[in-house]
Design an enzyme around this catalytic site. Structure first.
Site, short mmCIF file in Angstrom:
data_model
loop_
_atom_site.label_atom_id
_atom_site.label_comp_id
_atom_site.label_asym_id
_atom_site.label_seq_id
_atom_site.Cartn_x
_atom_site.Cartn_y
_atom_site.Cartn_z
N CYS A 168 0.83 -1.20 0.00
CA CYS A 168 0.00 0.00 0.00
C CYS A 168 0.87 1.26 0.00
O CYS A 168 0.59 2.22 -0.73
CB CYS A 168 -0.94 0.00 1.21
SG CYS A 168 -2.05 1.42 1.27
N CYS A 214 -7.31 -3.37 8.16
CA CYS A 214 -8.56 -2.68 8.47
C CYS A 214 -9.73 -3.16 7.63
O CYS A 214 -10.86 -3.11 8.07
CB CYS A 214 -8.35 -1.18 8.28
SG CYS A 214 -9.54 -0.18 9.17
#
Length: 375
Positions: free
Chosen positions: A99, A205
């Site tokens: 990411c 998440c």
């Protein structure tokens, strides 16, 4: 003053980072990234609407512009699909590293530069560079070097190990010289009590509050039954898919026909046959690796440090929560053979091995391809 676009997550770290940038006189713009489709997410510890609202409120309080940007497609293609493919093949992976490389320090910066005419981006990572937390010591002729942040418990250089020179030279890390306790104190002093009290986001998440990790993976990976074996070939159970297992993990008794008061743990995963190899006890020798191979490591600086620095001056870590330990690394064509001073438990293919020198400089890292030997 230079224009800085800061990634606003809705948490305390980005809030304080934005405040510090504004305090130093930068032209600051807050940009909230939407990386995950809420239809996929379900009920979550980190609901998008709440995070977006908190980020907007912080920017309003600081009187800086606030915008959102949708990276759902990019995140799915560049991060999430790789994450699934690794687990489908019995490999452990760290999506935060992908990411950072593909989203936060690539497409995020492109948007910041092209849409908002930014000179720099900023993030709430606990890390620093020789150019300074605010690029105050930057020199065009110098290479930028990444160093651990002041707070050793929060240091996030592990997740930044594949970010390159160009990406780092356009980034600021306002929290690099602060402890987490100082960040929370600043947040409370500036009236950011709402974000200061939020629980820290831990783990991945997008999995959501209502789901266990294995249940989440089952939604995306088709079950493929296999055997659970001991090293001698004895079958002690069956499973529904290797994606539910990682090296070092205790095997749930529901999969087992055998019983042991020490418990059975995953020591190896055969992606070709679907077999899980188990050992007895959480500290069985088969769970420890004394040598492993790294494929195509990426270095932050423009040269291969193994050509200039004695391999005895290196440290490595395979988990962010563990401190770096001394290691010896030997070049083998495009591979590195890494020998840590202490055998490492639960070393798994797909994990990232991150290298440091003795001055807390993060040098880079590479994926573990296979375990060459154990104790």
């Amino acid at each position: 003053m230079p224009r800085v676009v800061i990634g606003m997550s809705g948490g305390v770290d980005s809030a304080v980072s934005a405040f510090l940038l504004k305090k130093r006189g930068f032209d600051v713009i807050g940009l909230h990234m939407i990386n995950w489709d809420v239809q996929e997410e379900g009920t979550s510890h980190c609901p998008r609407s709440k995070d977006e609202s908190d980020a907007r409120n912080v920017c309003d309080r600081l009187n800086i512009p606030f915008h959102t940007v949708n990276f759902v497609k990019e995140y799915w293609n560049d991060v999430f699909l790789k994450f699934l493919e690794n687990y489908k093949n019995g490999r452990t992976t760290v999506p935060d590293i992908d990411c950072n490389q593909s989203i936060k320090f690539d497409v995020f910066h492109k948007i910041a530069r092209e849409k908002f005419n930014a000179d720099f981006i900023a993030t709430g990572h606990y890390a620093t560079t020789n150019f300074g937390d605010f690029q105050q010591n930057a020199k065009d002729s110098d290479e930028i070097r990444l160093f651990s942040g002041k707070d050793p418990l929060k240091d996030q250089t592990f997740f930044l190990c594949t970010v390159n020179q160009e990406q780092l030279k356009r980034a600021m890390f306002p929290l690099g010289s602060l402890q987490k306790s100082e960040v929370k104190r600043i947040a409370e002093e500036q009236g950011f009590q709402e974000v200061a009290k939020k629980p820290e986001s831990m783990g991945i998440c997008f999995i959501g509050k209502k789901k266990r990790f294995s249940d989440f993976l089952d939604e995306y990976i088709e079950p493929k039954p296999g055997r659970i074996l001991l090293k001698n070939g004895s079958e002690i159970g069956n499973h529904h898919g290797i994606h539910q297992f990682t090296i070092g993990k205790r095997i749930n008794g529901k999969y087992l026909e055998a019983r042991s008061h020490l418990g059975f743990f995953v020591s190896h995963i055969h992606s070709d046959t679907g077999d899980i190899i188990a050992c007895e006890g959480s500290h069985h020798p088969d769970l420890y690796a004394s040598r492993f191979l790294i494929n195509h490591p990426k270095w932050i600086r423009t040269f291969d440090p193994f050509n200039r620095i004695s391999s005895n001056n290196f440290l490595c870590r395979i988990q962010r929560t563990h401190p770096p330990i001394p290691c010896v690394a030997e070049k083998q064509e495009q591979f590195l053979s890494v020998i840590p001073r202490l055998a490492l438990r639960a070393t798994a293919p797909g994990q990232m091995c991150v290298f440091y020198n003795t001055k807390n400089e993060c040098l880079g890292g590479g994926e573990i391809m296979n375990i060459q030997e154990t104790l």
